[in-house]
Scaffold this motif. Structure first.
Motif, PDB file in Angstrom:
ATOM      1  N   TYR A  74     -25.184  33.249 -10.850  1.00 36.14           N
ATOM      2  CA  TYR A  74     -26.383  32.917 -10.061  1.00 36.14           C
ATOM      3  C   TYR A  74     -26.130  31.791  -9.059  1.00 36.14           C
TER       4      TYR A  74
ATOM      5  N   ARG B  48     -28.059  29.133  -8.533  1.00 37.23           N
ATOM      6  CA  ARG B  48     -28.281  27.816  -9.140  1.00 37.23           C
ATOM      7  C   ARG B  48     -27.113  27.437 -10.042  1.00 37.23           C
TER       8      ARG B  48
ATOM      9  N   PHE C 159     -27.998  35.966  -5.442  1.00 36.15           N
ATOM     10  CA  PHE C 159     -29.402  35.733  -5.820  1.00 36.15           C
ATOM     11  C   PHE C 159     -30.059  36.985  -6.419  1.00 36.15           C
TER      12      PHE C 159
ATOM     13  N   GLU D 109     -29.792  36.594 -10.098  1.00 34.96           N
ATOM     14  CA  GLU D 109     -30.667  35.586 -10.706  1.00 34.96           C
ATOM     15  C   GLU D 109     -32.146  35.981 -10.647  1.00 34.96           C
ATOM     16  N   SER D 110     -32.576  36.544  -9.528  1.00 31.34           N
ATOM     17  CA  SER D 110     -34.008  36.800  -9.347  1.00 31.34           C
ATOM     18  C   SER D 110     -34.431  38.207  -9.745  1.00 31.34           C
TER      19      SER D 110
ATOM     20  N   ASP E  74     -34.182  30.631  -4.211  1.00 35.05           N
ATOM     21  CA  ASP E  74     -32.908  31.036  -4.795  1.00 35.05           C
ATOM     22  C   ASP E  74     -31.972  31.555  -3.697  1.00 35.05           C
TER      23      ASP E  74
END
Lengths: 586, 143
Positions: A191, A193, A224, A227-228, A242
Motif C-alpha cells: 500500500y 501508506r 493505491f 489499499e483502497s 491514498d
C-alpha cells in the motif's frame, strides 16, 4: 494533452491518419473467403456450424467467444509493421527486448518470509550463498496493515506469514551483513501508506550504515488500488488521499533513490479477488494513466517518471487468452505512452511485468492437481514474454507454502527454462491466426473498460464511489454460482470429483509467542531509550504536511530518523485524513 | 418472551489483520440467496465484533479467517461473548483456511461449527439447524 478527451479518443485521433499496409493481398483474402464459405457449409457438420462460436467459462476468465477455427479472415487487415513489428521495436507486441529470453531468462522470483527479523536475515544469507541475486520479502500481516507488534490488532499474528518491521532497528536486523549496495531488495509493501512508512526505514538503515541512496536497488509495490479497493482491513483513509500518497512516494523515490522501482501497478491481487483478466488490466492501466497525469500536473517530465513503472499480472487457466493478454497489454501501453503522453524514450513505452500464477484457481481437493495448473499458467506467461515469474505452490489452498512445495515451484520454472526450449524463439505464437485475433480482441476490450472508467470520472472516483467494489462483488457471486452449477468446470471439485475424496491434513506455520514477546519487549525498550519529544515533533510535522499537501515521504523519513514506529505514523495519517469505509461494508 | 423476527440475521466479520475477503463476500451472497438478513461489517477486534452483534441483535456471528490467529482471537471473541451474555443465545461459526487439527479446539471454545471447504447447502442448513436449536433451548430454559 487535452484532458477533456478520453484515452481512447486520443488514440483513435492520433492513429486515424496512419496509412495501413495489409499483409494479405486482397485477391488471396477473396479466395480464402469463398473457400471458407464452401468448406463451412459442406464439410463442417451441421451441429458444429450451429455452435460455431463457443464462450469459454473459466475461473477469472474474460468470456470472449471463440470460433471453431481461425483463418486470415479473422484479421484480414493485418499490417505487420504497425500491429506486430519486431521485438525490441514499436509497437513492442512481440517483446520489449530484441532477443527476449535469449538475452536474459525470466527472473525466478519466489516470495518468502516468516519468522523474526533475525531469522529472516539468516534465511536471506542462505539464499544469497546459494546464488540468489536479490531478496524478496514478505511482511507479516501487522506490518502490511501498519500496526505495531504490540497493538491489540496484532494479537496472535506477529511474524506468521512474513517478517515484522516496526522500526528502523528491525530493518537493521533484517539487513545485517547483507551488502545492500549490491543486492537488490523487493519489499512487498503493497500500500501507499505502508510504503511511505516502511521504505524510509530502509533508507535510514542505509544512511546509518553509510551506504549512499543512489547505490540502493530494488522495488516497492505502492499501489493505491491494493489499499483502497482490494484488501480487507479495519482502517482505511479516503481513496483520494491514498492516491496522493502513492504519487508522493513516486516523486520522492524518483528524486532521491534513482535506481529504485517506486511503483508496481498490481493487477494480480485485484483479479484474484474477483475480476476478469480484462478488468484486471484496465484498472492497472487506469491507475498508471492517473499517476502520469498527476505527475505532469506537478510539473514533471513524463519520461522521467514513466521509465520505472512496472506491472504485475495474474495468469489463470484459459491458456491462449493468457498469452494474448500479455501481448495485448504490451501493445496498448505502448500506444498510451506514445500517443496520450507523448513519451520520447523507448523505455517509457515498455510494459515490463512480473507474473504470479493464480492462487484462486487452485483447489483444496486433490492438491497435486495444482502442480499441473500452475505449470500451464507459468508456460502461458513465458509464451507471452513476462520478465519475471513466481509459480504458486500446490499447497497454497492450505497455507503459506512448505519448503518442499516451494522447491517444486522453482523446479517448474527451471524445467520451462532449461528443458522445454520455449525460450529459444521470440514470441513463438506471434502470427497465429487465433492468437493475433485474440490479442486484438483483448486489447479492444481493455481499452473499452479504460474508457468506461474515464467516463465515470477516473480511477480514483470509481474506487471512492464503490463502483469497482460492486463490480467485483457481482463477479464473485456470479462465478460462485457458475461453479456450483458446473458451468465452470473445476477438475476434482465439481468435475470428475472422487466420491471417496479425503482432505489431506497439512503442516502449517504456527504462531510463535516467543517472537511476539521479543517484538513487544523491543518496542518497550525503544520507547524508553529514544528522544520521545523529538518523535512527537516529527509526528506533528507529518500531520501538518498531510494537511498542507507537502510530499509526505520527506516527513515520514524524519519520523524514521527519530525512531518513530510504524503504528505511530499510521495513526497520524488517520488523524490527518480521517477514516473511510469501503461501500461493501455495513 | 418477545416474538423473534422471522428472518435469520447473520453478522459476518473478520479479525483485524485479515486482508482476504473473497470468502466472506461469497458466503454473504449465499446467505442472502437463502433469505437470511446479512450484515457484513468487515474487520474488527473481537470485543467490538461482539458489541456490534449485540447492537444488530444478530442470531449468528460468522468469522472468516485465512491468515492465522483463529485460536487466540477466537478465544477472545468467546470470552467477550460470555462477558456480554450472548455466548449461549448466539450461534458462532468460523470458516476459511486454518489447520484442520484446530477444528476440535475451536468447538471447545464454543463455535457451533467450523468450515474448511463447505458448499452452499451445508452452510445454509447448518445455520438453520443451529439457530433452531438455540431457540428451542432458550424456550425450554424460559419455561
Amino acid at each position: 494533452m487535452n484532458s477533456q478527451k478520453t484515452t481512447r479518443q486520443i488514440l483513435e485521433e492520433k492513429t486515424a491518419a496512419s496509412e495501413r499496409v495489409p499483409l494479405y493481398n486482397p485477391e488471396a483474402i477473396k479466395n480464402i473467403s469463398a473457400e471458407f464459405e464452401r468448406w463451412k457449409n459442406t464439410v463442417v457438420r451441421e451441429q458444429d456450424r450451429q455452435h460455431w462460436t463457443v464462450t469459454p467459462h473459466t475461473m477469472l476468465g474474460s468470456e470472449i467467444p471463440r470460433e471453431l477455427i481461425y483463418t486470415p479472415l479473422n484479421n484480414a487487415g493485418l499490417d505487420y509493421q504497425q500491429d506486430l513489428g519486431f521485438s525490441g521495436e514499436e509497437p513492442y507486441t512481440r517483446g520489449i527486448h530484441p532477443n527476449v529470453y535469449r538475452g536474459r531468462t525470466f527472473t525466478m522470483r519466489q516470495l518468502f518470509g516468516a519468522g523474526s527479523p533475525d531469522e529472516c536475515n539468516k534465511r536471506m544469507k542462505t539464499l544469497l550463498e546459494h546464488g540468489a541475486t536479490g531478496t524478496n520479502w514478505a511482511l507479516d500481516l501487522a506490518t502490511v496493515q501498519m500496526f505495531d507488534s504490540d497493538e491489540p490488532e496484532a494479537r496472535g499474528q506477529v511474524a506468521t506469514v512474513g517478517v515484522p518491521i516496526d522500526c528502523v532497528a528491525d530493518m537493521e536486523a533484517i539487513c545485517q551483513d547483507i551488502p545492500i549496495d549490491k543486492v537488490s531488495a523487493s519489499i512487498v509493501t503493497h500500500y501507499p501508506r505502508n510504503t511511505a512508512i516502511t521504505f524510509p526505514m530502509y533508507l535510514v538503515m542505509a544512511e546509518r550504515r553509510g551506504v549512499p541512496w543512489d547505490r540502493l536497488a530494488g522495488s516497492v509495490q505502492n499501489d493505491f488500488i491494493m489499499e483502497s479497493l482490494v484488501r480487507s482491513a479495519s482502517e482505511y483513509i479516503p481513496p483520494r488521499d491514498d492516491f496522493r500518497i502513492q504519487c508522493d512516494n513516486i516523486e520522492f523515490i524518483r528524486k532521491n533513490v534513482p535506481q529504485w522501482n517506486y511503483v508496481t501497478l498490481n493487477g494480480y491481487n485485484l483479479r484474484e479477488w474477483g475480476t476478469s483478466g480484462v478488468t484486471e488490466m484496465a484498472v492497472a492501466l487506469s491507475n498508471g494513466i492517473a499517476i502520469l497525469t498527476e505527475m505532469a500536473r506537478r510539473g514533471h517530465d513524463i519520461d522521467w517518471i514513466a521509465e520505472r513503472l512496472a506491472f504485475f499480472w495474474a495468469p489463470a487457466n484459459d491458456f491462449f487468452e493468457e498469452v494474448a493478454r500479455i501481448r495485448a497489454v504490451r501493445r496498448l501501453w505502448y500506444k498510451i505512452m506514445k500517443y496520450r503522453f507523448e513519451a520520447k524514450k523507448p523505455r517509457s513505452m515498455w510494459m515490463r511485468c512480473h507474473v504470479q500464477t493464480s492462487g484462486v484457481s487452485l483447489t483444496r481437493e486433490e492438491p497435486m492437481n495444482n502442480v499441473i495448473r500452475s505449470a500451464y499458467q507459468a508456460l502461458a506467461a513465458v509464451l507471452g514474454g513476462a520478465q519475471s515469474l513466481h509459480v504458486d505452490s500446490y499447497d497454497e489452498a492450505y497455507s503459506v507454502p512448505s519448503e518442499e512445495a516451494s522447491l517444486l515451484s522453482l523446479r517448474t520454472q527451471q524445467i520451462i527454462e532449461a528443458e522445454t526450449q520455449v525460450t529459444q524463439v521470440v514470441d513463438p505464437l506471434g502470427g497465429s491466426f487465433y492468437v493475433e485475433s485474440l490479442t486484438n480482441e483483448i486489447e479492444a476490450r481493455i481499452l473499452d473498460e479504460v474508457d468506461e472508467i474515464e467516463r465515470l470520472g477516473g480511477i480514483v472516483e470509481v474506487v471512492a464511489s464503490g463502483w469497482l467494489h460492486r463490480k467485483v462483488v457481482r463477479h464473485i457471486e456470479r462465478e460462485q454460482k457458475m461453479i456450483e452449477s458446473g458451468e465452470i468446470k473445476v477438475v476434482g471439485r465439481n468435475y470428475h470429483r472422487d466420491p471417496n475424496l479425503k482432505m489431506p491434513d497439512v503442516r502449517v506455520h504456527e504462531f510463535d509467542e516467543n517472537i511476539a514477546r521479543q517484538m513487544r519487549d523491543k518496542l518497550a525498550r525503544l520507547r524508553q531509550q529514544r528522544d520521545n519529544e523529538k518523535v512527537n515533533r516529527c509526528l506533528a510535522a507529518l500531520k501538518d504536511a498531510c494537511r498542507r499537501g507537502d510530499n509526505v515521504m520527506q516527513y515520514t523519513l524524519e519520523c524514521a530518523r527519530a525512531d518513530a514506529t510504524e503504528g505511530e505514523m499510521r495513526r497520524v495519517f488517520i488523524a490527518a485524513f480521517g477514516a473511510w469505509k469501503p461501500p461493501i461494508y455495513g | 418472551m418477545a416474538q423473534r423476527k422471522s428472518k435469520i440475521k447473520v453478522l459476518l466479520a473478520q479479525f483485524p489483520l485479515e486482508s482476504h475477503n473473497r470468502g466472506i463476500i461469497t458466503v454473504a451472497g449465499m446467505l442472502k440467496d437463502a433469505g437470511m438478513e446479512v450484515v457484513l461489517i468487515g474487520n474488527d477486534l473481537p470485543e467490538r465484533i461482539i458489541e456490534t452483534a449485540i447492537q444488530e441483535d444478530a442470531d449468528v456471528v460468522g468469522i472468516s479467517t485465512y491468515c492465522g490467529g483463529e485460536l487466540a482471537l477466537g478465544a477472545d471473541l468467546m470470552k467477550s461473548a460470555a462477558e456480554k451474555g450472548i455466548k449461549e443465545s448466539t450461534v458462532f461459526l468460523l470458516g476459511g483456511i486454518f489447520p484442520p487439527h484446530n477444528m476440535a479446539r475451536l468447538k471447545e471454545l464454543g463455535f457451533s461449527a467450523t468450515f474448511l471447504a463447505a458448499d452452499r447447502a451445508e452452510i445454509v442448513s447448518c445455520i438453520q439447524k443451529a439457530v433452531a436449536e438455540k431457540k428451542s433451548s432458550a424456550q425450554s430454559g424460559a419455561a
